[in-house]
Design a protein around this motif. Sequence first.
Motif, PDB file in Angstrom:
ATOM      1  N   ALA A  55       7.707  -1.303   4.728  1.00 30.65           N
ATOM      2  CA  ALA A  55       8.379  -1.370   3.510  1.00 30.65           C
ATOM      3  C   ALA A  55       8.354   0.143   2.674  1.00 30.65           C
ATOM      4  O   ALA A  55       8.317  -0.140   1.109  1.00 30.65           O
ATOM      5  N   VAL A  56       8.208   1.110   3.758  1.00 33.50           N
ATOM      6  CA  VAL A  56       8.169   2.073   2.866  1.00 33.50           C
ATOM      7  C   VAL A  56       9.495   3.034   3.520  1.00 33.50           C
ATOM      8  O   VAL A  56      10.111   3.383   3.082  1.00 33.50           O
ATOM      9  N   GLU A  57      10.601   2.131   4.194  1.00 35.56           N
ATOM     10  CA  GLU A  57      12.297   2.297   4.059  1.00 35.56           C
ATOM     11  C   GLU A  57      12.153   3.861   4.953  1.00 35.56           C
ATOM     12  O   GLU A  57      12.787   4.688   4.693  1.00 35.56           O
ATOM     13  N   PRO A  58      11.017   3.517   6.208  1.00 35.68           N
ATOM     14  CA  PRO A  58      11.007   4.596   7.151  1.00 35.68           C
ATOM     15  C   PRO A  58      12.289   5.220   7.406  1.00 35.68           C
ATOM     16  O   PRO A  58      12.984   3.636   7.395  1.00 35.68           O
ATOM     17  N   GLU A  59      12.906   5.610   8.584  1.00 33.28           N
ATOM     18  CA  GLU A  59      14.363   6.134   9.246  1.00 33.28           C
ATOM     19  C   GLU A  59      13.464   5.344  10.854  1.00 33.28           C
ATOM     20  O   GLU A  59      15.027   5.542  11.327  1.00 33.28           O
ATOM     21  N   ILE A  60      12.787   6.014  11.126  1.00 32.72           N
ATOM     22  CA  ILE A  60      12.204   6.100  12.539  1.00 32.72           C
ATOM     23  C   ILE A  60      10.596   4.738  12.600  1.00 32.72           C
ATOM     24  O   ILE A  60      10.127   5.206  11.431  1.00 32.72           O
ATOM     25  N   ILE A  61      10.816   3.904  13.820  1.00 30.98           N
ATOM     26  CA  ILE A  61       9.586   3.411  13.774  1.00 30.98           C
ATOM     27  C   ILE A  61       8.899   3.862  15.339  1.00 30.98           C
ATOM     28  O   ILE A  61       9.790   3.381  16.256  1.00 30.98           O
ATOM     29  N   LEU A  62       7.621   4.162  15.313  1.00 28.25           N
ATOM     30  CA  LEU A  62       6.969   5.047  16.252  1.00 28.25           C
ATOM     31  C   LEU A  62       6.301   3.422  16.791  1.00 28.25           C
ATOM     32  O   LEU A  62       5.943   3.114  15.866  1.00 28.25           O
ATOM     33  N   MET A  63       6.242   3.036  17.966  1.00 28.34           N
ATOM     34  CA  MET A  63       5.471   1.881  18.307  1.00 28.34           C
ATOM     35  C   MET A  63       4.614   2.247  19.314  1.00 28.34           C
ATOM     36  O   MET A  63       4.810   2.125  20.999  1.00 28.34           O
ATOM     37  N   ASP A  64       2.797   2.255  19.764  1.00 24.70           N
ATOM     38  CA  ASP A  64       2.278   2.220  20.967  1.00 24.70           C
ATOM     39  C   ASP A  64       1.501   1.303  20.992  1.00 24.70           C
ATOM     40  O   ASP A  64       0.945   0.683  21.116  1.00 24.70           O
ATOM     41  N   GLU A  65       2.327   0.707  21.901  1.00 19.90           N
ATOM     42  CA  GLU A  65       2.222  -0.541  22.932  1.00 19.90           C
ATOM     43  C   GLU A  65       1.336  -1.452  22.203  1.00 19.90           C
ATOM     44  O   GLU A  65       0.215  -1.912  22.529  1.00 19.90           O
ATOM     45  N   PRO A  66       2.666  -2.060  21.271  1.00 19.79           N
ATOM     46  CA  PRO A  66       2.375  -2.321  19.726  1.00 19.79           C
ATOM     47  C   PRO A  66       1.758  -4.040  20.340  1.00 19.79           C
ATOM     48  O   PRO A  66       1.370  -4.865  20.016  1.00 19.79           O
ATOM     49  N   TYR A  86       0.565  -1.132   0.098  1.00 20.07           N
ATOM     50  CA  TYR A  86       0.045   0.523   0.284  1.00 20.07           C
ATOM     51  C   TYR A  86       0.015   1.278   0.089  1.00 20.07           C
ATOM     52  O   TYR A  86       0.556   2.457  -0.384  1.00 20.07           O
ATOM     53  N   GLY A  87       1.756   1.593   1.105  1.00 17.34           N
ATOM     54  CA  GLY A  87       1.987   2.248   1.032  1.00 17.34           C
ATOM     55  C   GLY A  87       3.363   2.897  -0.579  1.00 17.34           C
ATOM     56  O   GLY A  87       3.364   3.756  -0.745  1.00 17.34           O
TER      57      GLY A  87
END
Lengths: 284, 349
Positions: free
Chosen positions: A196-207, A140-141
Amino acid sequence: MVTLAPMPEPTVTPSAAPRPVAVAPAAPANPAARAVIEIDDVDFNYGAARALHDITLNIPERQVTAFIGPSGCGKSTLLRCLNRMNDLIDGARVSAGQIRIDGVDINDPRVDIIELRKRVGMVFQKSNPFPKSIYENITYGLRIQGQKSKARLDEVVERSLRGAALWDEVKDRLHESALGMSGGQQQRLCIARAIAVEPEIILMDEPCSALDPIATAKVEELIHELKKQFTIVIVTHNMQQAARCSDRTAFFYLGKLVEYADTRTIFMNPANPQTEAYVSGRFG
Amino acid sequence: MKATTTAQAIYGRPTSAKRIETGVFWLLRLCTYFVLLCAAFIFWDIGAKGGAVIFKSSAPFINVPFLTEAPETLNVFDYQGGKRTMGDRAFRQFKAEHEAELKGVPVETYVYSAGGIFPNIAGTVLLVLGSMLIALVLGVLSAIYLSEYATDGPFIRFLRLAIINLAGVPSIVFGLFGFGLFVIAFDFGVSLLAGWLTLAFMVLPVIITASEEALKAVPKGYREASLALGATKLQTIRNNVLPYALPGILTSSVLAIARVAGETAPMMFTAAFVMRDELPWQVQRWTEFVFQGVMALPYHIYVVASKIPQNEYTRDVQYGTAFVFLFTVAAIAMTAVILRQRLRKKYQW
Ligand SMILES: Nc1ncnc2c1ncn2[C@@H]1O[C@H](COP(=O)(O)OP(=O)(O)O)[C@@H](O)[C@H]1O
Ligand SMILES: [Mg+2]
C-alpha cells in the motif's frame, strides 16, 4: 525510478574488487536486469559476535531473490540490514562494507531511515497484522504520512487488496478486525499493507513458515505476480519454495555466502559441494 | 526387580508422598478460605451496619440527607419525657420556638454526628480524579521513556531501582514531604493542588512499574510492522504500542485509585480540612479552585472514629461514612475496570 534522498556524489564503488567468496558465474534469469541492491563486502556484528562475514551480492530489479541456508546462518540478519531493521537491536551494526540501494549507501548518516523504509517494505515471519480493522491495517502506512483523503485511501485499499489477491475474500468485511482472518489471509494482508505504501523492494522473512500448504501456494502465486512490479527478496528454509518461486538463489552457511547464482544453477548444477549437499537435503 | 504387576502398582495405595500431598493441599485451601472469611466478615460488618444508615425501608429508600448535606453537630436532649436528637440548624430553630421548655435542660453535643457527608464525598472524588490524572500522565510518560527509548545501562538500572524503592516509602513520609515542599515551600497551602501532587507521587512507582510491564508485553511484531512501514518511533508508540498497553496500565491504576482514595496521612497533611463550610465549587475565582482545601472521606472516618465519643448517637455516622467510602472507591475503580474491558474488546491480541 524512485531514488533515496540524499543522493551522494557518484562514488567509485569497490564492487569491482576481486571477491573473496566463490560466486558461480551464472547467467541471470534476465540479463538486462539492473542491480537495485548492491551488497559489498559486508560484515555484520551483534555486539562482539560476528553474524555475517564478507557478504557480496547484487540483487537484480524485479526479480525474486531467495536466501536459503540452515537456521542461524544469517539470512534474516542480512535481510534486516536492507531496511535497517537491525537498528532496533542494541549493539547491532554493519561493521564493514557497504549496502547500496539505487546507488545510495543506506548506512550513510544522511539517509532518512523513514524514507528508506517506505521504499523497502517488509513482511515478517510471524504475520503481524495490527489488532485493528482490515481497512485500518492497509491505510496505516499512508495515514502516518498524512494522507487523509477518504477517496484516495479507499482506492489504495482496493488496489492493495487486489494486488495481494485478497480483495474478493474480504471486500465485504473491510471494517472487521484483521485478527478474524485465517493465518494465510493475515499474511497476505501483511503483504497488502506493505504494498500500500508503494515500495520499490519487498523483503520477506520466511513468509510461509507458519502457513499450511494451500495458503503457502497462494502466497507463492502472489509472489509470482508481485515481481512484475517489485523487487523481492525472500528468506526461506523451504528449498522447494526457493526452487519454485525465485529467479536467483543465495546459499548461506555460518554467516558466509557460499554460493549465489540463478536458481536453476543452484539446484541443478551447484558449483560448491556444500551447496550441493544442502539442496539435496543431506544437511541443514 | 519387579515385585508387582503394573495393575497392582497403579492401583492406588496410600504412600507417605500421597499423604503429604493431601495435607499440603488442605493447608493451602484452608489458608485461602481463612483470608476470604476475614474479608467477607469486614464487608459484611460494614455492609450491614453502614447499609442500615444509608438505606431506608420507606420511600425514597435512601438516606438522602446523609448523602447531600454537610456534617453538623448533633444535639441530644430530654424533651417531654423522651430523648430527642437534632442537627445544629434544626436545634437552633427548635430552641427559638421552645425557649421556655428547654430552659435548664442539659444538652449533649457530638460534633459531625448529624447532617451528611456530601462535601467529603465531593472532596474525595476531586482528590482521586486529580491525583490519578497527574499520576497517569507522569507515570505513563516515564514508562514510555524507560521501555521504549532508554537504552539499558547502569544509570537506567539505578533509576528503576530508585523507582521501585519509592514504592516502599510509608505514606506518612510522602505526607510530610508534600507538606514541606508543596504546602510550605511552594506556598500552595493546604490545598487540592498540594494533595494531588503528593498523592500522585505516592502512587507513581506503582503506575510506572506496571505501565512499563504493560508496554513491554506488547508484542515486538507490532512495533516492527509499524516501523517497517515508515512510521517514526513516536507514531509507532502512539498508534501501535500505547493503545494495546492501556488495559494493563488501567489495571495498575485500579490499585492506585484505592490507594490515593484511602491514604489518610498524606491527605491530612496536604489537602484535607476537618470541616469547611463552602463546597469545592463555591470559590470566588476559578483560579482559586486548586488552592482550596477540601473535606475527604478517609480523614472524616479517622476523625469520627477517634476524636468523638463512641456511643449509639455517633455510631451511625461512623459506619455510614465507611460504607459510602467503600462504595465511592468501588465506583471509581469500576469505571476504570469498565474502560479497560472496552479497550480490551477493541484491541484484542
Ligand atoms: N538479536 C540478536 N542478538 C544477538 N545475536 C543474534 C540476534 N539475532 C540473531 N543473532 C545471531 O545471529 C546469527 C544469525 O541469525 P539469523 O540471521 O536470525 O539466522 P537465520 O535467519 O538464518 O536463521 C545466529 O547465530 C543468531 O544467534
Ligand atoms: Mg530467520
